[in-house]
Design an enzyme around this catalytic site. Structure first.
Site, PDB file in Angstrom:
ATOM      1  N   LYS A  65       4.337  -8.032 -16.646  1.00  0.00           N
ATOM      2  CA  LYS A  65       4.149  -9.074 -15.663  1.00  0.00           C
ATOM      3  C   LYS A  65       3.947 -10.532 -16.552  1.00  0.00           C
ATOM      4  O   LYS A  65       3.929 -11.594 -15.606  1.00  0.00           O
ATOM      5  CB  LYS A  65       2.843  -8.703 -14.881  1.00  0.00           C
ATOM      6  CG  LYS A  65       3.033  -7.423 -14.260  1.00  0.00           C
ATOM      7  CD  LYS A  65       1.801  -7.461 -13.101  1.00  0.00           C
ATOM      8  CE  LYS A  65       1.622  -6.008 -12.594  1.00  0.00           C
ATOM      9  NZ  LYS A  65       1.229  -5.944 -11.200  1.00  0.00           N
ATOM     10  N   LYS A  88       1.457  -3.532 -18.870  1.00  0.00           N
ATOM     11  CA  LYS A  88       1.420  -4.581 -17.610  1.00  0.00           C
ATOM     12  C   LYS A  88       1.298  -6.077 -17.933  1.00  0.00           C
ATOM     13  O   LYS A  88       1.906  -6.912 -17.508  1.00  0.00           O
ATOM     14  CB  LYS A  88       0.192  -4.337 -16.935  1.00  0.00           C
ATOM     15  CG  LYS A  88       0.541  -3.763 -15.361  1.00  0.00           C
ATOM     16  CD  LYS A  88      -0.755  -3.526 -14.840  1.00  0.00           C
ATOM     17  CE  LYS A  88      -0.436  -1.861 -14.201  1.00  0.00           C
ATOM     18  NZ  LYS A  88      -1.610  -1.453 -13.423  1.00  0.00           N
ATOM     19  N   ILE A 137       2.598 -10.617  -6.763  1.00  0.00           N
ATOM     20  CA  ILE A 137       2.210 -11.792  -6.961  1.00  0.00           C
ATOM     21  C   ILE A 137       2.196 -12.419  -8.327  1.00  0.00           C
ATOM     22  O   ILE A 137       2.923 -13.490  -8.502  1.00  0.00           O
ATOM     23  CB  ILE A 137       0.801 -11.892  -6.281  1.00  0.00           C
ATOM     24  CG1 ILE A 137       0.683 -11.402  -4.937  1.00  0.00           C
ATOM     25  CG2 ILE A 137       0.197 -13.370  -6.236  1.00  0.00           C
ATOM     26  CD1 ILE A 137      -0.617 -11.308  -4.084  1.00  0.00           C
ATOM     27  N   ASN A 190      -6.702   0.165   0.890  1.00  0.00           N
ATOM     28  CA  ASN A 190      -7.297   0.851  -0.199  1.00  0.00           C
ATOM     29  C   ASN A 190      -8.858   0.778  -0.785  1.00  0.00           C
ATOM     30  O   ASN A 190      -9.306   0.045   0.256  1.00  0.00           O
ATOM     31  CB  ASN A 190      -6.459   0.582  -1.801  1.00  0.00           C
ATOM     32  CG  ASN A 190      -6.778  -1.244  -1.956  1.00  0.00           C
ATOM     33  OD1 ASN A 190      -7.793  -1.760  -2.173  1.00  0.00           O
ATOM     34  ND2 ASN A 190      -5.702  -1.807  -1.887  1.00  0.00           N
TER      35      ASN A 190
END
Ligand code: C5P
Length: 401
Positions: A342, A338, A308, A209
């Site tokens: 997360k 998010k 992660i 990316n």
């Protein structure tokens, strides 16, 4: 950042980079440091002592045998006065004399007579820097406890390109600030991931990316400036390690980054996930270069990479977690989602595109935590990194509220 009343002895040896040390004196004085300059005789061929005198506001010393100066502040007093000795530029000759414990001029005598930590900013032609004699001297000095600042790689005054450039004045100043500790992250270990990941398809191709790693590297540097012990896990980027970073671990794939971060996170108080981790990887990496079959197209089977941040937040004991959300649209709602999904303590959201975000020099962020939010308007990545670190420190200290 402050160096208020800190007593810095700046040693200047003979090299063209001495002109940059004039700027360094100004920058140190901007932070209210007391600066006394000692030059080698050879340094005076590059910059006049009068220049340093005007900039430091103090008389500049060159010789051991200056009776008037010795009467005002003897060299032993000067050696005791210093809290830090920074030699910038440190020439090959000066490094050799220091490594052998010579005291054949005022500067080398001061280095032997002072208990202050010694910081060396080498500057020389790349061929000289690479010479085994210079490298052996550096190794000796390092083992004796001297702190090495640089050199950086790049274009040199002599026209060569390579390693041997003196670090920039602001980088040297930041290293001195960090050396005194006491920043907002003093005593804390901070782990930062930065850059893209490359997911190999075959020996010559990969899925990657456009992350340059600049934001993450700036964050790592800002954390070090605030006194943190910083470990930087970097994907494939072409960036030099920022000054003051304790450890850099280079990785390539998301799986490698996952392993490196999870391992280092056991020692970290704060993890800032600035890396643009690839979401998918080819299910199999071909051992030979894939061949083109005209007109037949090609399908790649992809598997999802482990997240992660989510892996860390699933652990009962984990660092304070800061994530990034780079979005092309609906930034606020995706970021807040998010943050919750997360299990993060804070998220930094940015819009990608329009001269901001990936590959760009500038960025703009909105921070979200619990039920708080703060906008950090458009600025350079180093400036934004400093503001982000200030907020991370504040939230961390206030008990993850
Ligand atoms: O879900 P998304 O990839 O947009 O989330 C971005 C944030 O999550 C970043 O902080 C990134 O470092 C982190 N991330 C991660 N592991 C992944 C993918 C993203 O930690 N596999």
């Amino acid at each position: 950042m402050s160096l208020a009343q800190r007593r810095i002895l700046l040693g200047v040896s003979g090299g063209i980079a001495a002109y940059k040390s004039c700027e360094l004196v100004r920058r140190l004085r901007d932070l209210d440091a007391q600066v006394r300059v000692v030059m080698t005789e050879r340094a005076t061929h590059f910059v006049s002592p009068t220049t340093f005198q005007a900039l430091s506001g103090q008389s500049v010393r060159v010789s051991l045998w200056d009776e008037q100066a010795e009467a005002a502040m003897g060299h032993i007093e000067l050696a005791r006065w210093a809290e830090r000795i920074l030699i910038a530029p440190a020439s090959a000759d000066l490094l050799a004399r220091l490594a052998h414990g010579l005291a054949d001029d005022l500067l080398t005598t001061l280095c032997l007579a002072s208990a202050a930590p010694l910081y060396l900013a080498p500057a020389m032609n790349q061929q000289m820097w690479a010479h085994p004699a210079v490298q052996a001297n550096i190794e000796t000095l390092r083992q004796r406890g001297a702190h090495l600042l640089g050199p950086a790689a790049g274009e040199q005054a002599c026209g060569d390109i390579g390693s041997g450039r003196m670090l920039e004045p602001h980088e040297l100043r930041e290293a001195l600030v960090a050396s005194f500790g006491g920043g907002s992250l003093a005593g804390l270990s901070v782990l930062v991931s930065a850059g893209p990941t490359y997911e190999d398809i075959d020996p010559v191709r990969f899925i990657g990316n456009r992350s340059s790693g600049r934001m993450g590297f700036a964050i790592a540097q800002a954390a070090a400036q605030e006194g943190a012990r910083v470990t930087l896990v970097a994907g494939p980027v072409s960036l030099a390690t920022p000054v003051g970073i304790a450890q850099r671990i280079d990785v390539r794939s998301a799986a490698q980054m996952h392993a490196a971060v999870l391992d280092a996170a056991t020692q970290a108080d704060i993890y800032i996930g600035a890396a643009a981790v690839g979401d998918y990887r080819p299910q199999e990496i071909a051992t030979h270069k894939l061949k083109k079959h005209d007109g037949a197209g090609l399908s790649l089977q992809l598997s999802e990479n482990p997240d992660i941040l989510a892996s860390l937040s699933a652990k009962t004991v984990h660092p304070f977690l800061v994530g990034f959300a780079a979005e092309t649209h609906d930034v606020a709602s995706y970021a807040q989602d998010k943050l919750r999904r997360k299990g993060l303590d804070m998220i930094a959201a940015n819009q990608v595109g329009g001269g901001l975000g990936f590959e760009a020099a500038d960025n703009a962020l909105t921070l979200y935590w619990g039920d708080g939010a703060l906008e950090l308007p458009r600025a350079s990545k180093p400036e934004l990194a400093q503001q982000l670190i200030a907020q991370v420190a504040a939230r961390y200290r206030s008990g993850r509220s």
